[in-house]
Design a protein around this motif. Sequence first.
Motif, PDB file in Angstrom:
ATOM      1  N   ASP A  96       0.841  -1.189   0.000  1.00  0.00           N
ATOM      2  CA  ASP A  96       0.000   0.000   0.000  1.00  0.00           C
ATOM      3  C   ASP A  96       0.878   1.242   0.000  1.00  0.00           C
ATOM      4  OD1 ASP A  96      -2.286   1.528   0.065  1.00  0.00           O
ATOM      5  OD2 ASP A  96      -2.600   1.307   2.218  1.00  0.00           O
ATOM      6  N   GLU A  97       0.368   2.285  -0.620  1.00  0.00           N
ATOM      7  CA  GLU A  97       1.059   3.567  -0.599  1.00  0.00           C
ATOM      8  C   GLU A  97       0.273   4.497   0.308  1.00  0.00           C
ATOM      9  OE1 GLU A  97       2.385   7.239  -3.526  1.00  0.00           O
ATOM     10  OE2 GLU A  97       1.590   5.410  -4.404  1.00  0.00           O
ATOM     11  N   THR A  98       0.980   5.192   1.137  1.00  0.00           N
ATOM     12  CA  THR A  98       0.349   6.119   2.056  1.00  0.00           C
ATOM     13  C   THR A  98       1.189   7.390   2.108  1.00  0.00           C
ATOM     14  OG1 THR A  98      -0.550   6.370   4.279  1.00  0.00           O
ATOM     15  CG2 THR A  98       1.544   5.203   4.090  1.00  0.00           C
ATOM     16  N   ASP A 100       2.951  10.239   4.757  1.00  0.00           N
ATOM     17  CA  ASP A 100       3.288  10.484   6.156  1.00  0.00           C
ATOM     18  C   ASP A 100       2.936  11.910   6.556  1.00  0.00           C
ATOM     19  OD1 ASP A 100       5.298  12.089   5.150  1.00  0.00           O
ATOM     20  OD2 ASP A 100       6.936  10.782   5.760  1.00  0.00           O
ATOM     21  N   GLN A 106       4.900   7.009   1.151  1.00  0.00           N
ATOM     22  CA  GLN A 106       5.524   5.849   1.786  1.00  0.00           C
ATOM     23  C   GLN A 106       4.929   4.583   1.176  1.00  0.00           C
ATOM     24  OE1 GLN A 106       7.834   6.065   4.332  1.00  0.00           O
ATOM     25  NE2 GLN A 106       7.764   8.292   4.270  1.00  0.00           N
ATOM     26  N   ILE A 108       4.337   0.654   1.921  1.00  0.00           N
ATOM     27  CA  ILE A 108       4.291  -0.279   3.048  1.00  0.00           C
ATOM     28  C   ILE A 108       3.981  -1.673   2.516  1.00  0.00           C
ATOM     29  CG2 ILE A 108       3.091  -0.888   5.185  1.00  0.00           C
ATOM     30  CD1 ILE A 108       2.374   2.068   5.478  1.00  0.00           C
ATOM     31  N   ILE A 110       2.994  -5.562   3.908  1.00  0.00           N
ATOM     32  CA  ILE A 110       2.532  -6.360   5.044  1.00  0.00           C
ATOM     33  C   ILE A 110       2.268  -7.770   4.538  1.00  0.00           C
ATOM     34  CG2 ILE A 110       0.720  -6.639   6.788  1.00  0.00           C
ATOM     35  CD1 ILE A 110       0.172  -3.584   6.373  1.00  0.00           C
ATOM     36  N   TYR A 123       4.853  -6.632   9.395  1.00  0.00           N
ATOM     37  CA  TYR A 123       5.228  -5.530   8.515  1.00  0.00           C
ATOM     38  C   TYR A 123       6.602  -5.858   7.947  1.00  0.00           C
ATOM     39  CZ  TYR A 123       1.348  -2.881  10.387  1.00  0.00           C
ATOM     40  OH  TYR A 123       0.107  -2.468  10.716  1.00  0.00           O
ATOM     41  N   CYS A 126       8.662  -0.329   5.388  1.00  0.00           N
ATOM     42  CA  CYS A 126       8.017   0.935   5.092  1.00  0.00           C
ATOM     43  C   CYS A 126       9.120   1.827   4.533  1.00  0.00           C
ATOM     44  CB  CYS A 126       7.407   1.540   6.339  1.00  0.00           C
ATOM     45  SG  CYS A 126       6.609   3.141   6.025  1.00  0.00           S
ATOM     46  N   LYS A 127       9.036   2.126   3.250  1.00  0.00           N
ATOM     47  CA  LYS A 127      10.085   2.896   2.572  1.00  0.00           C
ATOM     48  C   LYS A 127       9.497   4.144   1.937  1.00  0.00           C
ATOM     49  CE  LYS A 127      13.367  -0.360   2.708  1.00  0.00           C
ATOM     50  NZ  LYS A 127      14.715  -0.285   3.075  1.00  0.00           N
TER      51      LYS A 127
END
Length: 130
Positions: A96-98, A100, A106, A108, A110, A123, A126-127
């Motif tokens: 997923d892209e989120t 910050d 970011q 992620i 999982i 997890y 997270c990059k």
Amino acid sequence: MKSAITVSEKAFEASCHVAKLITRQKKPHSVGETLIKPACMEIVRLMLGPNEVKKVNKVSLFADTVKRRIHDMSSDILGTLIKKLLLAETFALQIDETTDIKNKAQLIAIIRFVDEDFIKEHYLFCKEVP
């Protein structure tokens, strides 16, 4: 000889536990040698006496040592996770892209799988997305 080995093993174990505490609190690696070890030595000196301080002094909490312990623990966790994934019949990977708090993207990852009748979730990373 047995006493020296026991103290070394205990010092190593104590160093690993403190590294884990430092990591959980998200503190700089140098806090071990600049705050924790001096505080422990002072407490032991006051509570147990100067002879016991020598044992506490053998616990290595240098920043490089803490960094190495954290790296070793994370490698062990990753190795265990890989073994469990290889034994799992199925798994689910969620990417997923989120964004910050600084409005940076970011990525992620999982992973979920069944381990001994329990659904486990880890997890992977997270990059920051360039």
